[in-house]
Design a protein around this motif. Structure first.
Motif, PDB file in Angstrom:
ATOM      1  N   GLU A 125      68.141  34.720  20.332  1.00 21.96           N
ATOM      2  CA  GLU A 125      67.759  35.000  21.719  1.00 21.96           C
ATOM      3  C   GLU A 125      68.905  35.611  22.508  1.00 21.96           C
ATOM      4  OE1 GLU A 125      64.737  31.836  23.355  1.00 21.96           O
ATOM      5  OE2 GLU A 125      66.334  30.765  22.294  1.00 21.96           O
ATOM      6  N   LEU A 126      70.116  35.530  21.967  1.00 19.73           N
ATOM      7  CA  LEU A 126      71.294  36.026  22.676  1.00 19.73           C
ATOM      8  C   LEU A 126      71.914  37.234  21.997  1.00 19.73           C
ATOM      9  CD1 LEU A 126      73.014  32.591  23.411  1.00 19.73           C
ATOM     10  CD2 LEU A 126      71.456  33.881  24.878  1.00 19.73           C
ATOM     11  N   ALA A 127      71.267  37.742  20.962  1.00 19.40           N
ATOM     12  CA  ALA A 127      71.811  38.890  20.235  1.00 19.40           C
ATOM     13  C   ALA A 127      71.895  40.101  21.167  1.00 19.40           C
ATOM     14  CB  ALA A 127      70.940  39.205  19.027  1.00 19.40           C
ATOM     15  N   PRO A 128      72.909  40.957  20.981  1.00 18.16           N
ATOM     16  CA  PRO A 128      73.079  42.121  21.879  1.00 18.16           C
ATOM     17  C   PRO A 128      71.878  43.049  21.934  1.00 18.16           C
ATOM     18  CG  PRO A 128      75.058  41.762  20.570  1.00 18.16           C
ATOM     19  CD  PRO A 128      74.004  40.825  20.026  1.00 18.16           C
ATOM     20  N   SER A 129      71.059  43.087  20.893  1.00 15.09           N
ATOM     21  CA  SER A 129      69.928  44.017  20.854  1.00 15.09           C
ATOM     22  C   SER A 129      68.669  43.457  21.508  1.00 15.09           C
ATOM     23  CB  SER A 129      69.620  44.393  19.396  1.00 15.09           C
ATOM     24  OG  SER A 129      69.286  43.236  18.649  1.00 15.09           O
TER      25      SER A 129
END
Length: 245
Positions: A125-129
């Motif tokens: 949920e916090l990935a850059p994409s």
């Protein structure tokens, strides 16, 4: 030359905690919603200012106990790096010493102080994409750096066992790698590599085989005495990464 402290403006020292756990097979990081400015309403890593009578490590230990409700903390805690960009905090010059911590199946956090709520966020949920929530200060950078530290630790050290209970099956250990790296690993190949790595794990002699989830009963193991893995368990192609520019 005489030292004049007035020539050096004062600044505050803080600690930020990137706390990871695995809950229901998902790698998650602890975030808190800020209730006060700056960044009121934004999510942030837990942390706080270092008190005058404590070291940064003492402050990190204190904050970790306050956020998880566990003292002493049952997992692994280590210093990540120092973040000192002059304008990282709009209140004043604040230098933050960041720490990364991880332990198995940590409890639901209980917010306190000026925190509105606290929750575990799946790392995906916090990935850059992704359409991730806005993080306060430079905490997106700290989360990315902390995750990469954890992922690398699993390659070169036996600290994946810190995500496991004191006695675990090889299936549970494999589940740690899969949860953090975000990939599926071949079970026989993983087992072969683990058992061929000196000091990685030790079999619990005399323990009855355990049924953990589905499948046949499995032997129990505990963390071995090695501090580094030779050869390392390298991340496969396509493994999860938080590297940012």
């Amino acid at each position: 030359m005489k030292y004049d402290p007035r020539e050096y403006p004062p600044f505050a020292v803080a600690v930020d905690l990137a706390v990871f756990t695995i809950r229901q097979g998902v790698c998650a990081v602890l975030l808190v919603e800020r209730g006060v400015d700056p960044y009121a309403g934004c999510w942030a890593l837990p942390g706080g200012f270092v008190r005058a009578d404590e070291s940064a490590e003492d402050a990190a230990t204190r904050e970790l106990a306050e956020e998880t409700g566990l003292a002493p903390f049952p997992g692994h805690l280590e210093q990540l790096r120092t973040y000192s960009t002059p304008n990282r905090d709009p209140r004043m010059r604040v230098v933050s010493v960041a720490y990364v911590a991880f332990a198995p199946d940590l409890p639901t956090p209980r917010p306190g102080g000026d925190v509105v709520r606290a929750r575990w966020w799946a790392v995906d949920e916090l990935a850059p994409s992704t359409e991730r929530p806005r993080l306060a200060f430079d905490h997106d950078r700290i989360v990315a750096d902390a995750f990469e530290r954890v992922a690398a630790k699993l390659e070169y050290t036996p600290l994946a066992t810190a995500f496991c209970p004191a006695e675990f099956t090889l299936g549970e250990l494999q589940a740690v790698y899969e949860a953090v790296w975000g990939v599926s690993l071949d079970r026989p190949n993983f087992r072969r590599k683990v058992l061929a790595t000196p000091g990685f794990v030790e079999r619990v002699e005399g323990a009855a085989p355990q049924v953990r989830g589905r499948g046949a009963p499995a032997a129990l193991y505990r963390a071995g005495k090695a501090t580094a893995l030779h050869p390392p368990l390298l991340r496969p192609e396509g493994a999860r990464s938080f590297r940012v520019g």
